[in-house]
Structure formats: structure tokens, C-alpha cells
Design an enzyme around this catalytic site. Sequence first.
Site, PDB file in Angstrom:
ATOM      1  CG  ASP A  43      -1.718   0.917   1.465  1.00 62.44           C
ATOM      2  OD1 ASP A  43      -2.478   1.442   0.248  1.00 62.44           O
ATOM      3  OD2 ASP A  43      -2.099   1.639   2.250  1.00 62.44           O
ATOM      4  CG  ASP A  45      -1.987   7.648   0.671  1.00 60.88           C
ATOM      5  OD1 ASP A  45      -1.227   8.511   0.441  1.00 60.88           O
ATOM      6  OD2 ASP A  45      -2.968   7.134  -0.320  1.00 60.88           O
ATOM      7  CE  LYS A 235      -5.107  -1.416  -0.860  1.00 61.74           C
ATOM      8  NZ  LYS A 235      -4.138  -0.834  -0.371  1.00 61.74           N
ATOM      9  CG  ASP A 260      -2.069   1.964   6.541  1.00 59.58           C
ATOM     10  OD1 ASP A 260      -2.065   1.713   5.314  1.00 59.58           O
ATOM     11  OD2 ASP A 260      -2.806   2.991   7.067  1.00 59.58           O
TER      12      ASP A 260
END
Length: 319
Positions: A43, A45, A235, A260
Site C-alpha cells: 500500500d 498512504d 482492496k 497499514d
Amino acid sequence: MSFLIRSVKNITKMSKYRGTNLASLSPAEVKEWIDSFDTVLTDCDGVIWVDNNPLPGAPEVINRFIANGKKLFFVTNNSTKTRPEFVEKAVKLGFNVTIDNIISTAYLAAQYLKNIGFTKTVYVIGSTGITKELDAVGIQHIGIGPDNINGSLPDTVTNFVPDPDVGAVIVGFDEHFSFVKMMKAASYLNNPDVIFIGTNTDERFPMPDRVIPGTGSIVKAVVTCAERDPIVMGKPNPHICEIIRKEYDVNPARTLMIGDRCNTDILLGKNCDFQTLLVETGIHKASDIEKYAACDDPALKAQVPDVYVAKLGDLLPYL
């Protein structure tokens, strides 16, 4: 040993280090874990950058993965940028990537419509990240930009004339999201033949001192009034899982998903039978993992990562 990765036991498919505290392993054993995957999906961000700032050590780790021969992809639910725009940002922040390293939801949405032979017009709640990807595959679109009540609400509703050529609605992140846009999207979706696509369902953005609503809040609003569920590109949904496993020719057992968010990144990894790594620089923390592992809800237990680490940069000494 300064390697600060800890692992929580999962109830699903066991990996060699599942349930193991990697801080207790020797450097050779940590290297063995790193050697157990050939492909890295990450990922963006909250994992490798926040806003326009790279997270400490993240560029070096990503670049070392690439230099060491790992197949690497940025897998982002962010629909506000095209793949070339993601590359521009990544390179500026120090990541040695090209367009072939980027999988974005705006791109996936456009490719989905192209692959099914879609020839009509798309009503877009979103940004130019979506419309540019639609332009790239020759698909017409309307709806971009501000659209607010003009005069009274009854006047606005009465004056709305649906475009008969609209055959799909795409909902992504839209800073101009409004009552009018929600009304138009739901009106188009009242026709069961109109395709409903959501780019992702992320609840919020990883900001330290305020809540920034994510695309999921917009998608949920449209779902509520349209009384329909979308095909979700991002996702952790099956569409992106299938794309990654088939089109990018990855071996699930030798693939690592880094994220995250337990409910998107980690769950995607579990859905695809990938290994999973959570970093604590974004949404979810060690306390969340411990709570999920201890609960009786199978849906939450499925979100427990194989391993987690304070920040991605902590991997650098072992690469």
C-alpha cells in the site's frame, strides 16, 4: 536485537513464522523470512508515505527490494491519481519505480469496463484520476467537478434530466461530493442494467490529528439511497485479488502484502493466500491486532497479519 517486528498467531493458513516473535530470531533467520517471498505488494498512504512526505527509510527499503530482484507493486486504493501521476509522485519522493509497478483503483475501474466491451457513458463521482483513465481507454464520462443545489431543492430535482446514454456509475473519492451527485447517481442506478462500480471502501485517510473521510463514506452514501451494492475494485475485494494473481503472474505462497490497514491490506493478503506484514505508521496498531486476535469474531480474526513492524524502514538493516 533491534529488529522490532512482532507476530500474532492467525487462525488461517500457517506460514513458517506465523505466531513467532521475529525479534527473537537471529539475523540469519530474519533473512530466511525475507527470502521466502519473491513478490512484494505494498500500500502507499500510511505505509511508504503520508501526504507528500516519504516515511523514514521507506524509499530505501522499496529500492533495495527492487535491486535485490523482488517483483514489486504499489497497490493503492487511491483513485485520485492516474498511474503516471503516481509514478511522478513516487519518483519525486525517492522511489525507483515505473508505471509497471503501479496498480491503482482508477486504472482497474477503466480496465474493467474496457474488458467487458462497455460502449456507453459513465457517470463519475470522483476526480480526474478516474476520468483520465477512462479517457485512456476511450470511454465517455460525465459528472466531474462541483454540482450543488441550484435555487431550491425541488427545482434542482425537477430540472435534472438523466442522460439516457449512461450505462455505468463509478464512485471514487470526490471532494465535491454533494446531495445533487448522490441523487443523480442513485437515479441512474435505479435502472438495474446500469453498472455500479466503487473504487474502494476505505473509511478514512491516515492523518494524525483530524478525520478525513475516505471513499468508503461516499460509496456507502450512494449504496444507501440506490439500494444496490457496487462491484468494488480495491482492496480487499475479489476483483483486485484475481487481477494480481492472474495478470501479474505471482506465486501466492511467495508473495508479501504490506499495509497499514487490517481490513483492506491485510485482508487482501489473506484473501489471496499471500504472506502479510502490517506497519504501524498508518491506521491500525499493535493494540488492534491484539484485540482482533483475542476476539471471537472470525471476520476480525481474519484481519490479523502474519507479522507487524513499527515502520517499514525497520527492515532496511536486513536487506
